[in-house]
Every structure is written in C-alpha cells, then in structure tokens.
Scaffold this motif. Structure first.
Motif, PDB file in Angstrom:
ATOM      1  N   GLN A 167     -10.171   5.703   7.522  1.00  0.00           N
ATOM      2  CA  GLN A 167     -10.683   4.325   7.536  1.00  0.00           C
ATOM      3  C   GLN A 167     -10.386   3.542   6.252  1.00  0.00           C
ATOM      4  O   GLN A 167     -10.396   2.327   6.274  1.00  0.00           O
ATOM      5  N   GLY A 189      -6.909   2.774   8.853  1.00  0.00           N
ATOM      6  CA  GLY A 189      -7.461   3.136  10.155  1.00  0.00           C
ATOM      7  C   GLY A 189      -8.626   2.210  10.454  1.00  0.00           C
ATOM      8  O   GLY A 189      -9.347   1.811   9.533  1.00  0.00           O
ATOM      9  N   TYR A 190      -8.787   1.819  11.717  1.00  0.00           N
ATOM     10  CA  TYR A 190      -9.892   0.962  12.134  1.00  0.00           C
ATOM     11  C   TYR A 190      -9.834  -0.408  11.468  1.00  0.00           C
ATOM     12  O   TYR A 190     -10.842  -1.066  11.278  1.00  0.00           O
ATOM     13  N   PHE A 191      -8.620  -0.834  11.094  1.00  0.00           N
ATOM     14  CA  PHE A 191      -8.445  -2.073  10.332  1.00  0.00           C
ATOM     15  C   PHE A 191      -7.561  -3.076  11.081  1.00  0.00           C
ATOM     16  O   PHE A 191      -7.824  -4.278  11.058  1.00  0.00           O
ATOM     17  N   LYS A 237      -3.966  -8.773  10.775  1.00  0.00           N
ATOM     18  CA  LYS A 237      -4.036  -7.558   9.963  1.00  0.00           C
ATOM     19  C   LYS A 237      -3.154  -6.487  10.597  1.00  0.00           C
ATOM     20  O   LYS A 237      -3.577  -5.794  11.510  1.00  0.00           O
ATOM     21  N   ALA A 279      -8.034  -4.987   0.551  1.00  0.00           N
ATOM     22  CA  ALA A 279      -8.742  -5.366   1.785  1.00  0.00           C
ATOM     23  C   ALA A 279      -9.244  -4.135   2.551  1.00  0.00           C
ATOM     24  O   ALA A 279     -10.376  -4.127   3.033  1.00  0.00           O
ATOM     25  N   LYS A 298     -12.238  -2.877   0.625  1.00  0.00           N
ATOM     26  CA  LYS A 298     -13.449  -3.708   0.747  1.00  0.00           C
ATOM     27  C   LYS A 298     -14.173  -3.412   2.053  1.00  0.00           C
ATOM     28  O   LYS A 298     -15.393  -3.275   2.082  1.00  0.00           O
ATOM     29  N   GLU A 299     -13.411  -3.336   3.155  1.00  0.00           N
ATOM     30  CA  GLU A 299     -14.060  -3.060   4.452  1.00  0.00           C
ATOM     31  C   GLU A 299     -14.780  -1.717   4.419  1.00  0.00           C
ATOM     32  O   GLU A 299     -15.880  -1.570   4.936  1.00  0.00           O
ATOM     33  N   GLN A 300     -14.148  -0.731   3.812  1.00  0.00           N
ATOM     34  CA  GLN A 300     -14.770   0.591   3.801  1.00  0.00           C
ATOM     35  C   GLN A 300     -15.943   0.655   2.827  1.00  0.00           C
ATOM     36  O   GLN A 300     -16.929   1.348   3.078  1.00  0.00           O
ATOM     37  N   TYR A 325     -18.967  -0.526   4.604  1.00  0.00           N
ATOM     38  CA  TYR A 325     -19.257   0.166   5.868  1.00  0.00           C
ATOM     39  C   TYR A 325     -20.544   0.995   5.755  1.00  0.00           C
ATOM     40  O   TYR A 325     -20.673   1.822   4.870  1.00  0.00           O
ATOM     41  N   HIS A 364     -12.187 -11.255   7.425  1.00  0.00           N
ATOM     42  CA  HIS A 364     -12.172 -10.058   8.267  1.00  0.00           C
ATOM     43  C   HIS A 364     -13.500  -9.346   8.140  1.00  0.00           C
ATOM     44  O   HIS A 364     -14.332  -9.698   7.292  1.00  0.00           O
ATOM     45  N   ARG A 379     -16.138  -5.665   9.408  1.00  0.00           N
ATOM     46  CA  ARG A 379     -16.339  -4.327  10.000  1.00  0.00           C
ATOM     47  C   ARG A 379     -17.841  -4.113  10.175  1.00  0.00           C
ATOM     48  O   ARG A 379     -18.622  -4.514   9.310  1.00  0.00           O
ATOM     49  N   GLY A 385     -21.056  -1.446  10.522  1.00  0.00           N
ATOM     50  CA  GLY A 385     -21.523  -0.084  10.322  1.00  0.00           C
ATOM     51  C   GLY A 385     -22.922   0.021  10.902  1.00  0.00           C
ATOM     52  O   GLY A 385     -23.603  -0.990  11.068  1.00  0.00           O
ATOM     53  N   ASN A 404     -24.857  -3.263   9.871  1.00  0.00           N
ATOM     54  CA  ASN A 404     -24.398  -4.220   8.879  1.00  0.00           C
ATOM     55  C   ASN A 404     -23.034  -4.728   9.313  1.00  0.00           C
ATOM     56  O   ASN A 404     -22.232  -3.980   9.883  1.00  0.00           O
ATOM     57  N   SER A 433     -19.861  -6.749   7.661  1.00  0.00           N
ATOM     58  CA  SER A 433     -19.285  -7.358   6.460  1.00  0.00           C
ATOM     59  C   SER A 433     -18.459  -8.565   6.864  1.00  0.00           C
ATOM     60  O   SER A 433     -17.891  -8.605   7.959  1.00  0.00           O
ATOM     61  N   ILE A 443     -15.488 -10.632   4.946  1.00  0.00           N
ATOM     62  CA  ILE A 443     -14.663 -10.536   3.735  1.00  0.00           C
ATOM     63  C   ILE A 443     -13.571 -11.602   3.789  1.00  0.00           C
ATOM     64  O   ILE A 443     -12.777 -11.629   4.740  1.00  0.00           O
TER      65      ILE A 443
END
Lengths: 445, 103
Positions: free
Chosen positions: A210, A214-216, A222, A258, A261-263, A266, B8, B10, B12, B19, B21, B23
C-alpha cells in the motif's frame, strides 16, 4: 553498531502475495523482514481453531511462507519477525522448526512471543466496551478470546537472546518494526521522540504494497506502473531515527510523497496522538521529500509518553449472517428488483422471522452509496439481502426465501447465491499494562 | 469542479469509526480545500450513510486533512451487513463532492 539498518515489509495481510517478500529477501540487502498478517478478528477465528485442535490456531499460510522464505532468510542473514503466531505462537514456532529441519536448515533459533491472551484477566464488573460504552458483562458467555496489544518488549528479549525467527501473537502492528530498530541502536524505551519516529516507520510499512502504489491507482489521474508485479517496501533508518522508504528497482509500483501521505493517514484518527503500547506517536509534523525516483525521505515524526493502558480485542459470538443475491437484467430490471424487495419484506412479516437487522442492497444502484452520484438507469441490477439472526435456522430460512423468488417472484431473476456464516465480532476494552507480561519461549531446528 | 479534481483520498477503518484522508494533489490548493471541505460539509455530503459526528484534523505540512467519522459502518467490519464492510469505497464517494470555487 551498524550505521543504518534495512527492514522489508513482506506481507500487509494474512493472504498477501508471497513472491514480493522472496524478492525483497533475495535482493533488498535487508537486515530484517516483517510479515504483518493478523487483522482485528483473525485472532478470534484462530482461537476457535485452536479450541478444536491445539496444534493449530496460527496463520494458515505460515507453512507456505516459511517454505518459500526461510532458506532465503538464512542464506542472506535476514531475521524474520511476524505475528503469524496468531492464537498459538508456540505451535507456529514448532511448525517452523519442523519446516526448517525438513529443509536441512540446522540450528535455527525460533522464538514464540505470547502473553497477549488476557481472557482470564477480564473483569465483567468494572470493564466497559470502548465501542458501545456498555458493560463487558453483556458479552459474558459469548466471549471467544481476549488479546491485549503487546508492545516491543517480548520481541526485544527474543532479539537479545539471538533468535533468528520471531513469531508473536497479538502485538501492535508498528511494534513488529519498532522492536528491531530499538534493538540495533540501543534506543531507550523512555526516549519517546525516537520511538515516535520508529512507529511512523512501522505504520508506513505495515500494509506492505500500500505504500508502494498498491491501492492507489484511480484509473485516471493516479497511474501506477506494473501493479501485477507490485514491489513491497524497504525502510532504511539510522540511529537518529532518520529514514527513507524505497523499493526494489526492478519491481512494479512506485514510492512517492503522495503514496506515502495516503498510507500515513490510513487508519489514523488524531494524527498528533497515534496510540501504541510504547509511545503516543505524533505524525502531525511529518513531511515527505522525494530524494530519488522511488525513494522518499520521511522527517518530523515525534512522540509523547503513554497512558499505561493496553487495548484488548475481545472476540465474541454474535449470531449469524445471511447473505443472498439474485440478478435482474434488461428493461425494468430495477423495477423488478424493487418488487422483489417488497415481496421479501412482506414474507418476513407474515412468517414472523426473528431478524435482528436486515439490509437490502441493489448492487449497481445503491449497495455502496445510498445516494446517487449520477442519474443513470442501470441495465443490470443485483439484489442483495443481508440479515443478522440469533440462530442459524432463521438465517437459512431467509436465504431460502430469496431463492424462492425463482418461481414465485418477478420475471427472469437469475443467479441466486446464498451464504450463511457465523459472526465472530470484536469489541475492545482497556487493561493496565503492568498486568500483562510478555512471555518468550525458544525452539530450535 | 469536484473534490476529485484537487485531491486524492483513502479510507481506513477501526471498529465502527472510519477515517477519510483528503490530500491535495498540489499543496498550493490546500487553503482552498481547507475552506471548502469542512467537517460540516463532509457530514452533509455523506448524508444518511454515516450516523455519527465528523471531526476534521489538519495537516498543513502534507497539504492534507483527515476526517474521522463515527458510526459509519453499521457496527464495524466484523459485524456489519454492508457489502463494503470497511467503508473503503466511501473515499471515492467523497471525491465526488462539488466544490464551489469563486474566481
């Protein structure tokens, strides 16, 4: 003391791909590889398995992962840390010792880290469930398991005693990564800013692919290259707690600010208070900098002293779930699916089913989002009825009701599917950390 | 313009709390997002899908915000009847939120 250490992430969940971990061990110049395989509920399911056979109750893929990775770990001198021990780290360690012997790998020291099972310490009078605020006593005779999230302590003892492979039960996910860093750099367990940095590393790494794209990918803006061969991440950290995240050059995916940041966010609530058994990590001032292609430097993580409490996951029997589906297509598909819902609702009322909760989804229309984003009539609709019952009998009766739509319901319903599963649910309580003692036992091949 | 044009996201999950996010693709749009994507506007856009309160955390360093949403999964992943028990798809929903940007 090494100047830096390199840790790979070999799995982000129990069923994750195995080859990326093999590539990392072989080509990643690693010191450690961590496999995070234990989701919230998995340990309760594992406990049920252990109650039926006391030699089981560890991760079902342990054998496959060990056969694939052990020889590589030994030849490349990479230590392996994982929570694949689940409800039975001792059985997992014995099984691993047996596999090592069968592979001709001699004198491999395998540690089982446990002590997370606190079911005997539960106090129905005083403890309350964090999720519902109700007394723990409401779950009383339905409880299957209670496991505290341990910190780094047990893993640290095993590393000090020279274990090659460490298999734990429930520990906080980032602790699987934080422990070897503390061990290598002799960090103090009271140095919270450093523990916060190591926890940030663990949190970014624990879902493996991730953080590598992955999962992005979103199918438009993207784009991620070669997801079929997604590489898993490597973190390299020094004794000051500075680190970067990268991946193998010839693997798929990407590591960018990027993806990081998403992870980072999470499964995080307040980014300045990420609670773990060893530190309250503070991610609020973190920044990411791309220092090379697929190499991102992470700075600014910190930490504060903790609460003295550990979170305990309580697994319990929560009745049954019925899940059943039927498809309608062509003109008026949606109208017929809605007619089917009305029929089932009326049937449930007239037969006087004991259903605790029920949900009607029209897959393709409203199963994910209750409100429409775009106003488009669908050309196919799949009705899903999911219900919760106390007894299996009622759940079976309900899925059979949907099946009877074949000959009793609207025209041309097709492809009925029916499943009834027993629900094992999780809620949490807190326990004083000083009441929980990690235990380490060793086995050798 | 929609949120997906600038950010963007995600999801969780922990128990019945998720949550999401948000971004910024480009950190210079962070302030615009901060102005338009608030706890109130997110709660309103998610509508009847989530029952509990929405709390926003700001991460200017990352050009990001984190929305913590209570009572979002009909009981949480271990016991929810939802098809998407984790609420993972809700990030895609939130990105469809319209943004009214005054030039």
């Amino acid at each position: 003391m090494k100047k830096t250490i390199r840790i790979g992430s070999g799995a982000g969940y129990s069923g994750d791909r195995i080859e990326p971990a093999m590539d990392l061990i072989q080509k990643g110049d690693l010191d450690y590889i961590v496999f995070e395989c234990l989701a919230e509920r998995t340990i309760a399911l594992a406990q049920l398995q252990k109650m039926q056979n006391k030699e089981l109750g560890y991760d079902p893929l342990l054998g496959d992962r060990m056969k694939a990775c052990l020889p590589l770990c030994i030849s490349k001198k990479v230590k392996l840390i994982s929570n694949m021990g689940a409800a039975n780290p001792i059985a997992a360690a014995k099984k691993t010792a047996k596999i090592a012997s069968e592979l001709g790998l001699k004198s491999i020291k395998i540690a089982a880290v446990f002590g997370d099972d606190v079911q005997s310490l539960l106090d129905f009078e005083t403890q309350t469930l964090l999720e519902s605020g109700e007394s723990l006593s409401v779950l009383d005779d339905k409880i299957i398991s209670a496991n505290a999230y341990l910190g780094v302590e047990g893993i640290l003892s095993a590393l000090t005693d020279g274990a090659d492979i460490i298999l734990t039960g429930r520990v906080a996910d980032p602790a699987l990564f934080l422990a070897p860093i503390i061990h290598e750099f002799s960090w103090s367990l009271g140095n919270y800013p450093l523990l916060g940095k190591g926890t940030a590393l663990g949190h970014l790494m624990e879902c493996a692919g991730q953080v590598c794209g992955g999962y992005f990918a979103d199918g438009a803006k993207k784009q991620v290259p070669d997801l079929a061969n997604l590489g898993f991440p490597i973190a390299e950290i020094n004794k000051e707690g500075s680190f970067f995240i990268t991946k193998l050059k010839d693997s798929g995916g990407m590591v960018t600010p990027a993806t990081c940041k998403e992870q980072l966010l999470y499964e995080v609530h307040d980014p300045s208070e990420y609670l773990t058994p060893n530190v309250i990590a503070d991610f609020s001032s973190i920044s990411f900098k791309e220092i090379e292609k697929d190499k991102v430097e992470v700075s600014g993580a910190s930490g504060k002293p903790l609460t003295g409490k550990l979170k305990v996951s309580v697994g319990y029997h929560d009745g049954y779930m019925a899940d059943t589906q039927i498809s309608y297509g062509g003109s008026y598909a949606l109208e017929r699916a809605k007619l089917a819902i009305e029929i089932i609702k009326e049937r449930i009322q007239s037969i006087d089913f004991d259903v605790e909760d029920i949900l009607f989804d029209l897959i393709g229309v409203d199963s994910l989002f209750k409100e429409k984003i775009a106003n488009m009539p669908p050309t196919e609709v799949r009705l899903r009825v999911a219900a919760k019952t106390k007894d299996r009998k009622e759940a079976v009766q309900l899925v059979n009701e949907v099946e009877t739509l074949y000959t009793n319901g609207p025209a041309a319903g097709g492809g009925v599917s029916k499943t009834v599963t027993e629900i094992v649910a999780i809620q949490s309580v807190l326990i004083d950390k000083n009441r929980v003692t990690p235990i380490v036992e060793y086995f050798e091949s | 313009m929609k949120l997906k044009d600038l950010a963007h996201s995600r999801t969780g999950d922990k128990g019945d709390i998720i949550n999401i996010s948000v971004i910024a693709f480009d950190e210079k749009n962070y302030q615009t997002l901060q102005k338009l994507v608030t706890a109130t506007s997110v709660k309103k856009f998610l509508g009847e899908m989530v029952l509990g309160e929405v709390i926003r955390y700001e991460l200017p360093n990352l050009g990001a915000m984190n929305f913590v949403i209570h009572k979002a999964l009909r009981g949480g992943v271990t016991r929810s009847l939802r098809l998407d028990k984790h609420g993972k798809t809700l990030s895609s929903y939130l990105l469809e939120m319209p943004l009214e940007i005054k030039n």
